[in-house]
Design a protein around this motif. Structure first.
Motif, mmCIF file in Angstrom:
data_model
loop_
_atom_site.group_PDB
_atom_site.id
_atom_site.type_symbol
_atom_site.label_atom_id
_atom_site.label_comp_id
_atom_site.label_asym_id
_atom_site.label_seq_id
_atom_site.Cartn_x
_atom_site.Cartn_y
_atom_site.Cartn_z
ATOM 1 N N GLU A 179 -2.923 -6.531 -19.417
ATOM 2 C CA GLU A 179 -3.584 -6.707 -18.128
ATOM 3 C C GLU A 179 -4.534 -7.898 -18.147
ATOM 4 O O GLU A 179 -4.698 -8.590 -17.133
ATOM 5 N N LEU A 180 -5.146 -8.155 -19.294
ATOM 6 C CA LEU A 180 -6.042 -9.301 -19.424
ATOM 7 C C LEU A 180 -5.235 -10.602 -19.424
ATOM 8 O O LEU A 180 -5.637 -11.596 -18.803
ATOM 9 N N MET A 181 -4.114 -10.595 -20.107
ATOM 10 C CA MET A 181 -3.262 -11.774 -20.140
ATOM 11 C C MET A 181 -2.758 -12.108 -18.738
ATOM 12 O O MET A 181 -2.775 -13.275 -18.310
ATOM 13 N N VAL A 182 -2.313 -11.102 -18.009
ATOM 14 C CA VAL A 182 -1.808 -11.310 -16.651
ATOM 15 C C VAL A 182 -2.918 -11.854 -15.750
ATOM 16 O O VAL A 182 -2.696 -12.780 -14.947
ATOM 17 N N ARG A 183 -4.114 -11.293 -15.881
ATOM 18 C CA ARG A 183 -5.223 -11.722 -15.034
ATOM 19 C C ARG A 183 -5.548 -13.204 -15.223
ATOM 20 O O ARG A 183 -5.961 -13.883 -14.293
ATOM 21 N N HIS A 184 -5.333 -13.694 -16.442
ATOM 22 C CA HIS A 184 -5.670 -15.091 -16.727
ATOM 23 C C HIS A 184 -4.442 -15.996 -16.768
ATOM 24 O O HIS A 184 -4.556 -17.183 -17.072
ATOM 25 N N GLY A 185 -3.282 -15.448 -16.483
ATOM 26 C CA GLY A 185 -2.078 -16.254 -16.432
ATOM 27 C C GLY A 185 -1.600 -16.747 -17.781
ATOM 28 O O GLY A 185 -0.984 -17.824 -17.875
ATOM 29 N N TYR A 186 -1.852 -15.960 -18.807
ATOM 30 C CA TYR A 186 -1.419 -16.331 -20.157
ATOM 31 C C TYR A 186 -0.235 -15.444 -20.534
ATOM 32 O O TYR A 186 -0.297 -14.227 -20.398
ATOM 33 N N THR A 187 0.838 -16.047 -21.007
ATOM 34 C CA THR A 187 2.075 -15.310 -21.244
ATOM 35 C C THR A 187 2.250 -14.909 -22.711
ATOM 36 O O THR A 187 1.649 -15.505 -23.608
ATOM 37 N N GLU A 188 3.092 -13.931 -22.920
ATOM 38 C CA GLU A 188 3.416 -13.524 -24.283
ATOM 39 C C GLU A 188 4.159 -14.639 -25.011
ATOM 40 O O GLU A 188 4.011 -14.797 -26.225
ATOM 41 N N HIS A 189 4.951 -15.402 -24.274
ATOM 42 C CA HIS A 189 5.642 -16.542 -24.873
ATOM 43 C C HIS A 189 4.620 -17.542 -25.419
ATOM 44 O O HIS A 189 4.767 -18.060 -26.538
ATOM 45 N N ALA A 190 3.573 -17.802 -24.639
ATOM 46 C CA ALA A 190 2.526 -18.728 -25.082
ATOM 47 C C ALA A 190 1.807 -18.193 -26.312
ATOM 48 O O ALA A 190 1.488 -18.945 -27.240
ATOM 49 N N LEU A 191 1.578 -16.889 -26.330
ATOM 50 C CA LEU A 191 0.905 -16.276 -27.474
ATOM 51 C C LEU A 191 1.751 -16.424 -28.734
ATOM 52 O O LEU A 191 1.245 -16.802 -29.799
ATOM 53 N N LEU A 192 3.030 -16.139 -28.623
ATOM 54 C CA LEU A 192 3.915 -16.228 -29.782
ATOM 55 C C LEU A 192 4.015 -17.654 -30.319
ATOM 56 O O LEU A 192 4.260 -17.860 -31.511
ATOM 57 N N HIS A 193 3.820 -18.640 -29.437
ATOM 58 C CA HIS A 193 3.916 -20.039 -29.849
ATOM 59 C C HIS A 193 2.554 -20.675 -30.101
ATOM 60 O O HIS A 193 2.449 -21.881 -30.307
#
Length: 287
Positions: A179-193
């Motif tokens: 929910e925090l990632m979505v709120r700030h527009g940060y994706t799981e793809h970005a996290l993995l990379h």
């Protein structure tokens, strides 16, 4: 109590966390040694999950032996824990068992969806440490003091999560709630990379604010501690909080760089905090 056993616990905290070691080494005996024992056991619990090949016990074995402490043999931690509970009879085994419950969570849950889920996890793995330490650091407590100890532990765990984002991602774990990632527009793809962008920075800022709120609550009652304990708690909070400054100085790169607080900065923080405790003579022997 065999001094060699307590020395082995001290060696574990000195090696595993210089911040905690430097913060608590000025405590009088037996409070100081009790902190070392608690740290050593919590370290073993953590390692049994994160480094199982290097751990002398599985998390299940640790729980079994702790639940049958009087009969536990084969490692220095067991007589150390027996000494701890005999020396501080007000200690409750409950937080130790909940700590193990929290670490067991890492074996079955590798990601979080909400801040509520994350807060519960932070309580289990870190708020419980505050509950463990309170009977050691002070002679009596109340509900407000316990709540503060729990809050400080949770704040420190958020710092751990921010510092270890990259390491945890490589282990297949994501503690930052979806929910925090979505709120700030940060994706799981970005996290993995390992992408550090404006969305990531704003997300970390929100986590940081959560940590600082818990730190503030955690220090609300520090004035009611014995002076030597109050100094130790404030030092630990300051040392840990400064990790967030190191993250910022590293330009939020928590994927390829580890945020470290050097000894010079710790000495500066120590001097600032120790000033108000100097008049009661509890600063000697620290840093």
């Amino acid at each position: 109590m065999n001094e060699d056993i307590l020395k082995q616990c001290e060696d574990m905290i000195a090696k595993g966390s210089s911040s905690f070691y430097q913060a608590f080494q000025g405590l009088p005996s037996p409070r100081r040694e009790a902190v070392y024992v608690i740290y050593a056991f919590c370290r073993m619990i953590d390692d049994s999950v994160d480094e199982p090949d290097e751990s002398p016990y599985s998390i299940y074995e640790l729980r079994h032996y702790f639940s049958n402490l009087d009969d536990a043999k084969g490692h220095f931690i067991w007589p150390a824990l027996r000494w701890l509970f005999a020396s501080f009879p007000q200690l409750d085994p409950g937080p130790f068992l909940r700590q193990m419950e929290g670490q067991l969570t890492d074996l079955v849950q590798t990601s979080y969806n909400t801040m509520a889920e994350l807060e519960h996890y932070c309580y289990l793995v870190a708020g419980t440490v505050g509950e463990m330490l309170l009977p050691v650091l002070r002679n009596e407590s109340n509900a407000d003091v316990v709540a503060s100890g729990i809050a400080l532990g949770k704040g420190m765990q958020i710092v751990n999560i921010i510092r270890d984002v990259g390491e945890d991602s490589r282990r297949g774990r994501r503690y930052i709630p979806l929910e925090l990632m979505v709120r700030h527009g940060y994706t799981e793809h970005a996290l993995l990379h390992g992408e550090v962008n404006t969305s990531f920075i704003s997300m970390i800022h929100e986590l940081k604010q959560t940590a600082m709120i818990w730190f503030e609550k955690g220090l609300e009652n520090v004035h009611s501690y014995p002076p030597s304990s109050g100094l130790a708690v404030e030092l630990a909070a300051a040392f840990y909080g400064s990790i967030l400054e190191a993250v910022e100085e590293n330009h939020y790169d928590v994927f390829s760089r580890r945020a470290i607080v050097n000894d010079e900065r710790k000495r500066s923080m120590y001097r600032n905090i120790a000033t108000k405790y100097a008049r009661v003579g509890v600063t000697e022997g620290v840093l």
